[in-house]
Design an enzyme around this catalytic site. Structure first.
Site, PDB file in Angstrom:
ATOM      1  N   GLU A  56       0.837  -1.206   0.000  1.00 16.80           N
ATOM      2  CA  GLU A  56       0.000   0.000   0.000  1.00 16.80           C
ATOM      3  C   GLU A  56       0.874   1.260   0.000  1.00 16.80           C
ATOM      4  OE1 GLU A  56      -3.095  -0.174   2.969  1.00 16.80           O
ATOM      5  OE2 GLU A  56      -4.076  -1.856   1.964  1.00 16.80           O
ATOM      6  N   TYR A 103     -11.620  -4.297  -0.438  1.00 18.64           N
ATOM      7  CA  TYR A 103     -12.359  -4.756   0.740  1.00 18.64           C
ATOM      8  C   TYR A 103     -13.854  -4.523   0.550  1.00 18.64           C
ATOM      9  CZ  TYR A 103      -8.129  -5.538   3.467  1.00 18.64           C
ATOM     10  OH  TYR A 103      -6.935  -6.022   3.929  1.00 18.64           O
ATOM     11  N   GLU A 140      -4.953  -8.540  -0.927  1.00 25.47           N
ATOM     12  CA  GLU A 140      -5.794  -8.264   0.249  1.00 25.47           C
ATOM     13  C   GLU A 140      -7.237  -8.122  -0.222  1.00 25.47           C
ATOM     14  OE1 GLU A 140      -4.730  -5.253   3.135  1.00 25.47           O
ATOM     15  OE2 GLU A 140      -2.576  -5.603   2.839  1.00 25.47           O
TER      16      GLU A 140
END
Length: 518
Positions: A195, A261, A316
């Protein structure tokens, strides 16, 4: 989350109705000349030094009263074996760009402590470090995926870590041997930062492109070990990041990461277990949106790399709710319901569609954090509904993707983004073929209605149901806890038959079914 009268009333409708309708749905396999294999690595896992993911989740140290093998929890080892985990990402996450690997080697009583400033200010003793991670992967036959420190580390630090892990001889190999490991480990996957647009350094894409090219230059191969170098990629809808990285550094990378996410509101993520039917469908709509996000990032990558030499690495993903009441907000401990299982199944189904470009995915995270596989408390452990989805989907690993056309009704849901039309199909499915066996996984997302699914089998060249499993709960908000560890679990599925060349499946509401056909 505060409970209102409205949410109590809405919550009652989460219980499946007695007088459910049965909806007919047709699924047709599509014969395609283009064949792509579902990389086993899309069933990868992620273990960050965050909350109780490592300490208490995987690792309890050798002198613990909790049954363990060389410090690793026996119950967790056995649970993970059934998932056939192909790859495990470590040590972060945001933690990776503050981690200095030499703090985690040598005698444990001499390792310095550190403050985990990203996640709750926890003081860590570094008893779980390089040896502990690589030995754990070796124990379970897992491919390690190492995230190196770019944000606060140095090129030299990265170089020495790779040498320590993979070289047969040299100063770092000598240090490894002094610490008890004679032979080098195998290391394939290496992520250069994490990130980097945020907690990994707040770089612009142009800045990070230059940083990446510099670091990867000094990520050397030792003694036949070949590194698969992965650049820190975009978050969600940041297509410009992908464009800049592919333009400036595609020739120096094997993979480019992406994070996504399933969060319905970052300011108030909602409770993991207390939600309305509206929020249930909204969540599934957000999860399904990953299909469009992958597609758009893939289009950007195709512009620079039409031959798909660079892989997309979605390292992720998963649901993110408010932490459980009374727990450290920085430890991200949340429960895991049938709603989370639905998200997992729908997401994995989407991944299969992009198996020509998507070569790895790592759900966040493996234990006690976010959408985890297992939850632990002292010497107790439970597996989650999401765990069962991963277990049901093991046969898809390494299978050839079979496209499907699905004739199904949809539930429209709200979207805060005008460029995405969110709607939830009642039935969603995926299929793969491996060694003459076709694995078909079908999801009925409806809270109310049963699904009668019909699949013509002629093109699949199968005619017998070898086995079937179903995952469902009495309520969509059902979960496993330490008092009720098997409230949600898989069962043998018998409501499928083959008749006149068609597979017929009778699915209850809010359920996931996997069938193996031969």
């Amino acid at each position: 989350m505060k409970t209102s009268y409205l949410s109590l009333i809405c919550g009652l409708s989460i219980i499946f109705p007695i007088n459910a309708k049965t909806i007919d749905v047709d699924i047709t396999p599509v014969v395609s000349q283009e064949k792509s294999v579902v990389a086993p690595e899309i069933y990868g896992q992620f273990a960050e030094h965050l909350g109780r993911c490592i300490y208490g989740g995987i690792w309890v140290d050798e002198d613990s009263d909790i049954p363990n093998t060389n410090g690793y929890r026996n119950d967790v080892i056995e649970a993970f074996k059934a998932l056939e985990i192909p790859v495990l990402r470590w040590p972060g996450g945001c933690f990776a760009d503050e981690y200095h690997w030499k703090d985690g080697i040598g005698p444990k009583n001499q390792r310095p402590t550190m403050v985990n400033s990203n996640w709750g200010g926890t003081v860590e003793d570094n008893s779980f470090g390089t040896h502990e991670f690589f030995n754990f992967c070796e124990l379970l036959g897992i491919e390690p995926y190492l995230s190196v420190n770019v944000g606060s580390g140095t090129v030299k630090e990265m170089m020495e870590w790779i040498e320590y892990i993979t070289a047969k001889d040299g100063p770092q190999a000598k240090l490894r041997k002094e610490n008890g490991r004679e032979e080098p480990w195998k290391l394939k996957y290496i992520g250069i930062g994490n990130e980097s647009w945020g907690c990994g350094g707040n770089f612009t894409p142009e800045e990070y492109s230059n940083v990446y090219r510099r670091y990867q230059t000094f990520a050397h191969d030792f003694d036949g070990n070949k590194l698969y170098k992965i650049a820190s990629g975009a978050s969600d809808y940041d297509y410009n990041w992908t464009d800049v990285l592919m333009k400036n550094a595609k020739n120096q990378m094997k993979g480019l990461s992406l994070h996504y996410y399933t969060v319905w509101n970052w300011n108030d993520k909602g409770a993991a277990t207390d939600f309305t039917p509206e929020l249930y469908y909204y969540t599934l709509g957000k999860a399904l949106e990953i299909d469009s996000v992958i597609n758009r990032h893939a289009e950007v990558m195709d512009k620079h790399d039409p031959n798909k030499r660079v892989a997309m690495i979605l390292d992720e993903w998963g649901t993110w709710w408010n932490v459980e009441p009374g727990t450290n907000p920085g430890h991200l401990y949340q429960q895991n319901t049938m709603r989370d299982a639905m998200v997992a199944a729908l997401t994995l189904n989407a991944f299969h569609k992009y198996s020509d470009r998507l070569k790895m995915a790592n759900i966040a995270q493996i234990a006690n954090v976010l959408q985890s596989m297992v939850l632990t408390q002292g010497d107790k452990m439970v597996v989650t509904p999401t765990y069962y989805v991963f277990k049901m989907y093991v046969p898809h690993q390494g299978g050839t993707f079979i496209p499907l056309e699905i004739n199904t009704p949809y539930t429209p849901v709200k979207s805060e983004r005008k460029d995405f039309e969110r709607k939830v199909p009642m039935v969603n499915a995926t299929a793969t073929e491996k060694d003459g066996t076709v694995t078909l996984s079908v999801v009925n997302t409806s809270l109310d209605d049963k699904a009668k699914v019909s699949v013509p089998l002629e093109s699949l060249k199968v005619g017998k149901i070898e086995s079937g499993e179903i995952l469902k709960g009495e309520k969509i908000s059902d979960y496993n806890d330490f008092d009720s560890p098997e409230k949600v679990k898989t069962e043998i599925f018998k409501d499928a038959k083959i008749k006149n060349g068609h597979l017929e499946i009778e699915m209850p509401a809010a359920s996931i079914v996997t069938l193996k056909l031969v």
